[in-house]
Design a protein around this motif. Structure first.
Motif, PDB file in Angstrom:
ATOM      1  N   GLY A  12       6.585  17.149 -14.677  1.00  0.00           N
ATOM      2  CA  GLY A  12       7.286  16.522 -13.540  1.00  0.00           C
ATOM      3  C   GLY A  12       7.396  17.530 -12.422  1.00  0.00           C
ATOM      4  O   GLY A  12       7.286  18.740 -12.653  1.00  0.00           O
ATOM      5  N   GLY A  13       7.606  17.005 -11.241  1.00  0.00           N
ATOM      6  CA  GLY A  13       7.530  17.832 -10.043  1.00  0.00           C
ATOM      7  C   GLY A  13       8.449  19.036  -9.996  1.00  0.00           C
ATOM      8  O   GLY A  13       7.999  20.148  -9.723  1.00  0.00           O
ATOM      9  N   HIS A 118      15.667  18.422  -5.401  1.00  0.00           N
ATOM     10  CA  HIS A 118      14.280  17.943  -5.492  1.00  0.00           C
ATOM     11  C   HIS A 118      14.114  16.465  -5.168  1.00  0.00           C
ATOM     12  O   HIS A 118      12.995  16.021  -4.953  1.00  0.00           O
ATOM     13  CB  HIS A 118      13.708  18.240  -6.877  1.00  0.00           C
ATOM     14  N   GLY A 119      15.185  15.698  -5.209  1.00  0.00           N
ATOM     15  CA  GLY A 119      15.026  14.280  -4.852  1.00  0.00           C
ATOM     16  C   GLY A 119      15.794  13.387  -5.793  1.00  0.00           C
ATOM     17  O   GLY A 119      16.891  12.929  -5.457  1.00  0.00           O
ATOM     18  N   THR A 120      15.236  13.193  -6.998  1.00  0.00           N
ATOM     19  CA  THR A 120      15.879  12.264  -7.929  1.00  0.00           C
ATOM     20  C   THR A 120      17.296  12.724  -8.294  1.00  0.00           C
ATOM     21  O   THR A 120      18.133  11.900  -8.637  1.00  0.00           O
ATOM     22  CB  THR A 120      15.036  12.128  -9.213  1.00  0.00           C
ATOM     23  N   VAL A 148      13.155  20.027  -0.414  1.00  0.00           N
ATOM     24  CA  VAL A 148      11.699  20.133  -0.354  1.00  0.00           C
ATOM     25  C   VAL A 148      11.038  19.377   0.804  1.00  0.00           C
ATOM     26  O   VAL A 148       9.829  19.442   0.957  1.00  0.00           O
ATOM     27  CB  VAL A 148      11.070  19.696  -1.704  1.00  0.00           C
ATOM     28  N   ASN A 204       4.736   9.514 -14.017  1.00  0.00           N
ATOM     29  CA  ASN A 204       5.584   9.484 -15.217  1.00  0.00           C
ATOM     30  C   ASN A 204       5.943   8.024 -15.553  1.00  0.00           C
ATOM     31  O   ASN A 204       6.835   7.770 -16.345  1.00  0.00           O
ATOM     32  CB  ASN A 204       6.836  10.355 -15.066  1.00  0.00           C
ATOM     33  N   ILE A 208      10.059   3.556 -10.290  1.00  0.00           N
ATOM     34  CA  ILE A 208      10.007   4.138  -8.944  1.00  0.00           C
ATOM     35  C   ILE A 208       8.570   4.463  -8.498  1.00  0.00           C
ATOM     36  O   ILE A 208       8.255   4.503  -7.318  1.00  0.00           O
ATOM     37  CB  ILE A 208      10.898   5.404  -8.960  1.00  0.00           C
ATOM     38  N   LYS A 209       7.657   4.649  -9.477  1.00  0.00           N
ATOM     39  CA  LYS A 209       6.274   5.034  -9.155  1.00  0.00           C
ATOM     40  C   LYS A 209       5.406   3.827  -8.800  1.00  0.00           C
ATOM     41  O   LYS A 209       4.281   3.984  -8.368  1.00  0.00           O
ATOM     42  CB  LYS A 209       5.641   5.810 -10.314  1.00  0.00           C
ATOM     43  N   PHE A 282       8.869  14.304  -1.873  1.00  0.00           N
ATOM     44  CA  PHE A 282       7.735  15.122  -1.428  1.00  0.00           C
ATOM     45  C   PHE A 282       6.421  14.473  -1.886  1.00  0.00           C
ATOM     46  O   PHE A 282       5.629  14.014  -1.080  1.00  0.00           O
ATOM     47  CB  PHE A 282       7.873  16.545  -1.993  1.00  0.00           C
TER      48      PHE A 282
HETATM   49  O1  GMT Z   1       9.331  11.973  -9.292  1.00  0.00           O
HETATM   50  C1  GMT Z   1       9.847  12.164 -10.377  1.00  0.00           C
HETATM   51  O2  GMT Z   1      10.168  11.248 -11.092  1.00  0.00           O
HETATM   52  C2  GMT Z   1      10.069  13.569 -10.878  1.00  0.00           C
HETATM   53  C3  GMT Z   1      10.895  14.374  -9.920  1.00  0.00           C
HETATM   54  C4  GMT Z   1      11.351  15.670 -10.543  1.00  0.00           C
HETATM   55  O3  GMT Z   1      12.526  15.948 -10.423  1.00  0.00           O
HETATM   56  O4  GMT Z   1      10.564  16.417 -11.115  1.00  0.00           O
HETATM   57  O5  GMT Z   1      10.133  14.643  -8.729  1.00  0.00           O
HETATM   58  C5  GMT Z   1      10.858  15.000  -7.570  1.00  0.00           C
HETATM   59  O6  GMT Z   1      10.620  16.369  -7.280  1.00  0.00           O
HETATM   60  C6  GMT Z   1       9.251  16.680  -6.957  1.00  0.00           C
HETATM   61  C7  GMT Z   1       9.154  18.190  -6.696  1.00  0.00           C
HETATM   62  O7  GMT Z   1       9.923  18.589  -5.622  1.00  0.00           O
HETATM   63  C8  GMT Z   1       8.771  15.862  -5.754  1.00  0.00           C
HETATM   64  O8  GMT Z   1       7.412  16.142  -5.490  1.00  0.00           O
HETATM   65  C9  GMT Z   1       8.941  14.369  -6.056  1.00  0.00           C
HETATM   66  O9  GMT Z   1       8.597  13.641  -4.899  1.00  0.00           O
HETATM   67  C10 GMT Z   1      10.396  14.078  -6.431  1.00  0.00           C
HETATM   68  N1  GMT Z   1      10.517  12.679  -6.858  1.00  0.00           N
HETATM   69  C11 GMT Z   1      11.221  11.783  -6.149  1.00  0.00           C
HETATM   70  O10 GMT Z   1      11.818  12.038  -5.123  1.00  0.00           O
HETATM   71  C12 GMT Z   1      11.226  10.404  -6.698  1.00  0.00           C
END
Ligand code: GMT
Length: 374
Positions: A12-13, A118-120, A148, A204, A208-209, A282
């Motif tokens: 994961g990201g 990171h987002g989630t 990010v 994953n 959301i994907k 991102f």
């Molecule tokens: O997208 C996911 O489900 C995994 C998530 C994570 O926490 O690993 O990805 C998030 O962080 C990544 C790294 O910064 C970003 O590239 C992804 O866009 C971000 N996912 C979301 O915002 C949904």
């Protein structure tokens, strides 16, 4: 510097970015200590100056749930003290940042905590009412806060009353690891016939994907172009995707590879990558594809448009606009010159805006400012 990095180990990201950062800083001569539930899947244990510290699980019958937040805090505290860390950098607010803040408060000599959103962690988990206050606390108690993308920064500022500045440090990519030079003809031939184009989707497989749109767009595409869809990864939606493949009579044209550690071996053999996510702070997969000189077709949401450039490195469309997604894939797959030019433009953009050198220096400057402010 002596740097602690706390991250998720899973594919994961956020874990990937943290791992790249840890290895990059160690290669630059910093002493780096990675703390996680298990060894992050891409962390090379042979990297000089890098140590991995697994969080020790506690099994005690009194507690029905695992005590991960506390055992993580205990491990951060132990590493902080024994290795005299200068800073600890938490990737993800809950529980990583919260645990780092608690460890620093307990330590005889507290140290700066840097948190990267990171987002989630704020868009999905952060929406949970009960956890909102914990998320806010972990951000406001961090010495410095980064995220990010500019999109993600605006989102956090809109939803959380921050008392700290929130710096944007974009994610980055190693252009030697992710490179068209690694395209293997043998692998390409294993995956597809010579006259078949390869569409790739790395996911994953969470709702959301929007993997459903991948399949619908691919279905439309197959009426016009001879193509194969290669799916990398697994997750909750994978069985539904298999069922839809059966319903659409697509099983012969779709390959399910499951979780793949070295996605960089697969991406360079793709003719295009599709990523129509509903949310993406991102979109690491898009950057990985660009680095491999593979053009992308994606949704136009959130931080994605900071990564890709519409009409230059590929195309973006509304998330559920399956017709547009299919039409853009057709454009790429039916004109090699366009695909090649867009792929090359993607690699150039990745080198210009998302190089490890640039982003590692930004993180180091952030650590120095945190030490100075502490
Ligand atoms: O997208 C996911 O489900 C995994 C998530 C994570 O926490 O690993 O990805 C998030 O962080 C990544 C790294 O910064 C970003 O590239 C992804 O866009 C971000 N996912 C979301 O915002 C949904």
């Amino acid at each position: 510097m002596r740097i602690g990095i706390v991250c998720h180990p899973s594919i994961g990201g956020s874990g990937l970015v943290a791992t790249q950062l840890a290895m990059g800083l160690a290669q630059r001569g910093h002493q780096v200590h990675v703390i996680s539930r298990e060894r992050p899947f891409k962390l090379d244990p042979a990297t000089p100056n890098l140590m991995f510290h697994p969080v020790d699980p506690v099994h005690y019958p009194l507690f029905s749930d695992p005590l991960y937040t506390y055992t993580l805090t205990a491990k951060i505290l132990e590493v902080m003290t024994e290795h005299q860390l200068d800073v600890v950098h938490a990737h993800y607010s809950i529980p990583h940042s919260l645990s780092a803040i608690l460890a620093s408060a307990i330590a005889p000599r507290g140290i700066p905590v840097i948190t990267t959103i990171h987002g989630t962690d704020v868009t999905v988990i952060g929406q949970d009412k009960g956890l909102y206050a914990l998320n806010l606390h972990s951000m406001n108690q961090s010495t410095r806060l980064t995220t990010v993308s500019h999109y993600q920064r605006d989102y956090v500022l809109e939803h959380f009353p921050l008392e700290r500045p929130l710096e944007v440090i974009h994610n980055f990519i190693d252009l030697e690891v992710f490179s068209p030079a690694h395209a293997s003809l043998t692998l390409r031939r294993e995956l597809a016939a010579d006259d078949e184009k390869i569409v790739m989707h790395v996911s994953n497989f969470r709702p959301i994907k929007n993997s459903d749109a991948v399949l619908s767009a691919f279905y439309q595409l197959t009426a016009r172009v001879k193509a194969r869809l290669v799916l990398l990864g697994t997750g909750p939606d994978i069985d539904m995707i298999k069922m839809r493949c059966r319903d659409l009579n697509l099983l012969e044209q779709v390959t399910f590879l499951g979780d793949v550690t070295h996605v960089e071996q697969y991406l360079p053999v793709a003719d295009c990558v599709i990523q129509p996510s509903y949310r993406e702070s991102f979109g690491m997969v898009l950057l990985e594809a660009m680095a491999c000189a593979v053009p992308t077709v994606s949704s136009n949401v959130d931080g994605i448009t900071e990564v890709v450039e519409h009409g230059v490195t590929g195309f973006v469309a509304d998330t559920d606009d399956v017709q547009a997604l299919a039409a853009y894939m057709e454009t790429l797959l039916s004109c090699d010159a366009t695909a090649r030019a867009m792929g090359q433009a993607g690699r150039e953009r990745a080198a210009r805006l998302f190089s490890p050198q640039r982003q590692l220096s930004a993180y180091l400057a952030c650590y120095r400012r945190a030490i100075h402010a502490h």
